[in-house]
Design an enzyme around this catalytic site. Structure first.
Site, PDB file in Angstrom:
ATOM      1  N   GLN A  48       0.780  -1.235   0.000  1.00 42.97           N
ATOM      2  CA  GLN A  48       0.000   0.000   0.000  1.00 42.97           C
ATOM      3  C   GLN A  48       0.810   1.283   0.000  1.00 42.97           C
ATOM      4  O   GLN A  48       0.501   2.213  -0.755  1.00 42.97           O
ATOM      5  CB  GLN A  48      -0.958   0.021   1.207  1.00 42.97           C
ATOM      6  CG  GLN A  48      -1.909   1.215   1.200  1.00 42.97           C
ATOM      7  CD  GLN A  48      -2.882   1.238   2.368  1.00 42.97           C
ATOM      8  OE1 GLN A  48      -3.525   2.251   2.624  1.00 42.97           O
ATOM      9  NE2 GLN A  48      -2.996   0.141   3.096  1.00 42.97           N
ATOM     10  N   ASN A 107       9.987   0.008  -1.956  1.00 39.12           N
ATOM     11  CA  ASN A 107       9.644  -0.046  -0.532  1.00 39.12           C
ATOM     12  C   ASN A 107       9.917  -1.425   0.067  1.00 39.12           C
ATOM     13  O   ASN A 107       9.194  -1.899   0.944  1.00 39.12           O
ATOM     14  CB  ASN A 107       8.183   0.361  -0.294  1.00 39.12           C
ATOM     15  CG  ASN A 107       7.169  -0.640  -0.836  1.00 39.12           C
ATOM     16  OD1 ASN A 107       7.484  -1.468  -1.689  1.00 39.12           O
ATOM     17  ND2 ASN A 107       5.932  -0.557  -0.365  1.00 39.12           N
ATOM     18  N   ASP A 146       0.286   3.970   5.957  1.00 37.08           N
ATOM     19  CA  ASP A 146       0.395   3.409   4.613  1.00 37.08           C
ATOM     20  C   ASP A 146       0.102   4.438   3.526  1.00 37.08           C
ATOM     21  O   ASP A 146       0.996   5.050   2.977  1.00 37.08           O
ATOM     22  CB  ASP A 146      -0.514   2.181   4.476  1.00 37.08           C
ATOM     23  CG  ASP A 146       0.165   0.911   4.982  1.00 37.08           C
ATOM     24  OD1 ASP A 146       1.391   0.820   4.895  1.00 37.08           O
ATOM     25  OD2 ASP A 146      -0.539   0.002   5.446  1.00 37.08           O
TER      26      ASP A 146
END
Length: 432
Positions: free
Chosen positions: A18, A97, A173
């Site tokens: 996310q 990420n 997120d």
């Protein structure tokens, strides 16, 4: 004129779940070409997380990956490294990420990417600042919230439900994705002047902390005077040396609270939020709307400081008034008097509100196939000369051949990549 602000910008998206995808989706909606790197055969973890149909990608994935291209690629293979290298050499932004150290191990750290393409901006999302004592923790949404003081300041301050509570909003997120978006857009502007890409580091912790700014304000006040006048604990309870939980009080110095309304017996969201402002004229108008003109001459209520000291009596009387009306009637009666108030809206009510389908707030995307049309949250801001077009999400690896062809690879090359596990899962060995 509908000119996409990021038209011509190419993004290599090495993110999943996310925090990263929320950022790259916004880049796509602003006109960038976003090439999402996904593991062959499995793809982004959210494709199969909380599925409504085993043959369809989940709404979790669909709501975060609109308008991207999907390249199935194992960047750990020699061919995969070569393909990723070529992509980076032609990219404006590379964003990842993965867990700390993963990109370094893969051979695509900031330093290496900067050598490959000095103009490429490198974005990385991690759980914590590099300096944090928690820097190596595996970070999920709640991990960011509990370490940024969001959870300890959310929830009820007394009774059996007095426990740190995480917010329903994705502070760690999607909020991180939007903070990273700010950094990347700033880096693009900077590159216009310097001609060089930079390293943009965004932690989930810091994104969450940025939204807890008023709680750090409250800590400073608490350290100075030992109490917080706007909190429901004031003036009758002793404050700890840290900012406590405060239920539904409004964050500034006004008196705001959530009031139960008619219909609460069958609707757990039959509530309205009402704020009493501090200004004398605003308070006078609120008293007129509520029919509480006696407060205007009562020294317990006719000044803001007095109201702070008698807030529980205020909450009770307004509560007795509100429960005789449904949440919409509360707003209808008070709004004409300039009282800040609103009904508490649940997710069903929100998504059935046709006024929100304005081209940005809530949008419908036609995914086709078994999925059909689905609703998602659109671009949160509007521009006078641009409205995004909201297209479908890619199938896993659905743009692999297109992307590889743009890099100069032949059909024979593509067949080889599929056979050696670079762009497709390796065939399973036959069992005898």
């Amino acid at each position: 004129m509908n000119y996409a602000p990021l038209q011509g910008i190419k993004v290599v998206d090495f993110t999943n779940v996310q925090s990263g995808p929320s950022c790259t989706q916004m880049l796509a909606w602003l006109g960038a070409e976003v090439i999402k790197i996904e593991r062959p055969g499995s793809g982004d973890a959210t494709r199969k997380e909380l599925q409504f149909d085993p043959d369809c990608p989940s709404y979790y994935f669909l709501q975060l990956n609109s308008d991207k291209k999907s390249l199935a690629l194992d960047a750990a293979t020699p061919d995969g490294k070569e393909i990723l290298t070529k992509l980076i050499q032609g990219a404006d932004i590379f964003i990842e990420n993965l867990h700390p150290g993963a990109m370094d191990k893969l051979g695509f750290s900031w330093e290496e990417v900067h050598k490959l393409n000095p103009k490429c901006i490198y974005g990385t999302i991690k759980g914590f600042p590099v300096s944090s004592r928690f820097a190596n923790l595996k970070a999920y949404e709640p991990v960011a919230q509990v370490t940024a003081a969001a959870a300890t300041t959310t929830g009820w301050w007394e009774g059996p439900d007095n426990m740190p509570t995480q917010s329903g909003a994705a502070l760690g997120d999607s909020n991180t994705g939007m903070h990273m978006l700010i950094g990347l857009l700033a880096a693009l502007m900077q590159r216009e002047k310097t001609g060089e890409g930079v390293y943009v580091y965004q932690s989930m912790h810091n994104a969450c902390l940025n939204l807890c700014r008023i709680k750090t304000r409250d800590q400073l006040t608490l350290d100075r005077i030992g109490y917080l006048t706007q909190y429901p604990q004031y003036p009758n309870e002793k404050f700890p040396d840290y900012v406590p939980r405060s239920g539904n009080q409004e964050g500034s110095g006004v008196l705001g609270w959530t009031y139960k309304c008619k219909g609460w017996e069958t609707d757990p969201n039959a509530y309205a939020y009402i704020i009493l402002q501090r200004g004398a004229k605003d308070f006078e108008k609120a008293c007129q709307g509520l029919g509480f003109e006696d407060w205007l001459t009562n020294p317990d209520f006719n000044t803001a400081d007095a109201r702070d000291r008698h807030k529980q009596e205020i909450y009770k009387r307004i509560g007795d008034w509100a429960i005789q009306r449904d949440k919409y009637e509360v707003v209808k009666e008070l709004a004409p008097y300039g009282v800040p108030c609103a009904p508490v809206i649940n997710t069903k009510e929100l998504m059935e509100d046709q006024s929100l389908y304005d081209g940005n707030t809530l949008v419908k995307i036609n995914q086709g196939g078994k999925v059909g049309e689905f609703v998602t949250v659109g671009c949160p801001f509007t521009m006078s000369n641009y409205t995004p077009t909201y297209g479908p999400c890619p199938t896993l690896g659905g743009n692999t051949d297109e992307v590889l062809a743009s890099l100069g690879y032949s059909a024979e090359d593509m067949a080889k990549f599929k056979a050696n596990g670079t762009t497709a899962p390796m065939p399973k060995a036959e069992t005898k």
